[in-house]
Design an enzyme around this catalytic site. Structure first.
Site, PDB file in Angstrom:
ATOM      1  N   ASN A 136      41.256  26.152  61.230  1.00 49.07           N
ATOM      2  CA  ASN A 136      42.759  26.063  60.860  1.00 49.07           C
ATOM      3  C   ASN A 136      43.408  25.012  61.333  1.00 49.07           C
ATOM      4  OD1 ASN A 136      45.027  26.081  60.009  1.00 49.07           O
ATOM      5  ND2 ASN A 136      44.866  28.771  60.678  1.00 49.07           N
ATOM      6  N   TRP A 137      43.341  24.144  61.527  1.00 54.27           N
ATOM      7  CA  TRP A 137      44.405  23.167  62.244  1.00 54.27           C
ATOM      8  C   TRP A 137      45.650  24.047  62.748  1.00 54.27           C
ATOM      9  CZ3 TRP A 137      42.134  17.537  60.538  1.00 54.27           C
ATOM     10  CH2 TRP A 137      40.528  18.161  61.045  1.00 54.27           C
ATOM     11  N   LYS A 138      46.223  24.203  62.162  1.00 49.77           N
ATOM     12  CA  LYS A 138      47.984  24.839  62.191  1.00 49.77           C
ATOM     13  C   LYS A 138      48.706  23.111  61.634  1.00 49.77           C
ATOM     14  CE  LYS A 138      46.050  29.375  64.033  1.00 49.77           C
ATOM     15  NZ  LYS A 138      46.757  30.216  65.433  1.00 49.77           N
TER      16      LYS A 138
ATOM     17  N   HIS B  84      48.449  33.695  55.874  1.00 51.96           N
ATOM     18  CA  HIS B  84      48.525  33.945  57.757  1.00 51.96           C
ATOM     19  C   HIS B  84      49.102  34.581  57.791  1.00 51.96           C
ATOM     20  CE1 HIS B  84      47.889  32.361  61.531  1.00 51.96           C
ATOM     21  NE2 HIS B  84      46.375  32.096  61.196  1.00 51.96           N
TER      22      HIS B  84
ATOM     23  N   ILE C 183      45.417  36.561  67.893  1.00 52.28           N
ATOM     24  CA  ILE C 183      45.320  35.209  67.958  1.00 52.28           C
ATOM     25  C   ILE C 183      46.218  34.565  69.189  1.00 52.28           C
ATOM     26  CG2 ILE C 183      46.560  33.433  66.221  1.00 52.28           C
ATOM     27  CD1 ILE C 183      46.376  35.746  63.788  1.00 52.28           C
TER      28      ILE C 183
ATOM     29  N   GLY D  71      41.198  28.735  64.686  1.00 52.11           N
ATOM     30  CA  GLY D  71      41.916  27.986  65.335  1.00 52.11           C
ATOM     31  C   GLY D  71      41.576  26.755  66.306  1.00 52.11           C
ATOM     32  N   GLY D  72      42.907  27.617  67.108  1.00 50.21           N
ATOM     33  CA  GLY D  72      42.653  26.370  68.814  1.00 50.21           C
ATOM     34  C   GLY D  72      41.015  26.376  68.726  1.00 50.21           C
TER      35      GLY D  72
ATOM     36  N   GLU E  19      42.820  39.347  60.196  1.00 46.87           N
ATOM     37  CA  GLU E  19      43.091  38.423  62.189  1.00 46.87           C
ATOM     38  C   GLU E  19      44.412  39.321  62.692  1.00 46.87           C
ATOM     39  OE1 GLU E  19      42.808  33.928  61.944  1.00 46.87           O
ATOM     40  OE2 GLU E  19      44.673  34.958  60.533  1.00 46.87           O
TER      41      GLU E  19
HETATM   42  P1  PGA Z   1      43.386  31.288  67.159  1.00 44.24           P
HETATM   43  O1  PGA Z   1      42.856  31.069  66.017  1.00 44.24           O
HETATM   44  O2  PGA Z   1      41.382  30.967  66.684  1.00 44.24           O
HETATM   45  O3  PGA Z   1      43.542  30.011  67.414  1.00 44.24           O
HETATM   46  O4  PGA Z   1      43.455  32.813  67.870  1.00 44.24           O
HETATM   47  C1  PGA Z   1      43.197  31.732  64.856  1.00 44.24           C
HETATM   48  C2  PGA Z   1      43.904  31.549  63.404  1.00 44.24           C
HETATM   49  O5  PGA Z   1      45.510  31.961  63.465  1.00 44.24           O
HETATM   50  O6  PGA Z   1      43.967  31.086  62.127  1.00 44.24           O
END
Ligand code: PGA
Length: 242
Positions: free
Chosen positions: A7-9, A85, A162, A223-224, A157
């Protein structure tokens, strides 16, 4: 093999970087969810990984300024859509809207990735199960019976774990995540779906083996770390499970 969803956001900010990230993520068992403007270019890069989107609206077309429809996404080769999300719930997305989105994604023959998770306060006051159960039940409430039952991916999650959210620590131990996931699995039996259940929240190469050694955890929403070179290492780890 465990599933990895990148998930690149709202990253990166240039197409060139998106292409480089897609190349690094292109492997079996990976779903890449770039921002909408990069879907087309990322679709061209991916040969082994599958394409996902980070959101979708509930209608196929019409006067919905700024929204993107499941039908449009499907046209780009999208097979998976993240729904509910916590970043979006924070922007006002309700369980009711999440339920409509889950149903709309299934109607367009894509797989919803439904995110559930408790906030720090809910966690500290012992309400985790109650919250995730409610998000799950409401989120899946509009799915009708179909043959075969639709595929879905549920992601546990914890909002406080997060990296972009309200966090001052990661999940203490993988057992804690696995317990909630086992609980979700039990609840899922009553729904007409074929579900995988994965974990998300500050996953990285360093903590992935611990999480994946829990048999209840089918994969991770990353994510990150999916924006960093360590994602390659995470793919190797995920692929090492039979
Ligand atoms: P993160 O994000 O791995 O940076 O904590 C996960 C997400 O929000 O999908």
């Amino acid at each position: 093999m465990k599933l990895l969803i990148a998930n690149w956001k709202m990253n990166p900010t240039a197409e060139k970087q998106a292409i480089a990230l897609a190349k690094q993520a292109d492997a079996e068992g990976v779903v890449v969810c770039p921002p909408f403007p990069y879907l087309s270019v990322v679709a061209k890069v991916l040969k082994k990984a599958e394409l996902g989107a980070q959101n979708a609206y509930i209608e196929d077309e019409g006067a919905f300024t700024g929204e993107t429809s499941p039908k449009q996404l499907k046209g780009y080769g999208v097979g998976y859509v993240i729904v509910g999300h916590s970043d979006r719930r924070r922007l006002g997305e309700t369980n009711e809207l999440v339920a409509s989105k889950v149903a709309a994604v299934i109607k367009s023959s894509m797989v919803p990735i439904l995110c559930v998770g408790e906030t720090k306060n809910e966690h500290e006051t012992g309400r985790t199960r109650e919250i995730v159960e409610r998000q799950l039940e409401l989120g899946l409430s509009l799915i009708g019976r179909q043959v075969p039952a639709p595929k879905i991916i549920v992601t546990y999650e914890p909002v406080w774990a997060i990296s972009g959210g309200d966090r001052d620590h990661e999940i203490d131990n993988p057992e804690e995540a696995a317990e909630v996931i086992a609980y979700l699995r039990k609840q899922l039996v009553q729904f007409p779906v074929r579900a995988m259940v994965i974990y998300g929240g500050s996953t990285k190469a360093d903590n992935l083996v611990g999480l994946f050694s829990q048999k209840d955890i089918d994969g991770a929403l990353v994510g990150g770390a999916s924006l960093r070179p360590e994602f390659k290492k995470m793919i190797k780890i995920a692929q090492s499970y039979s």
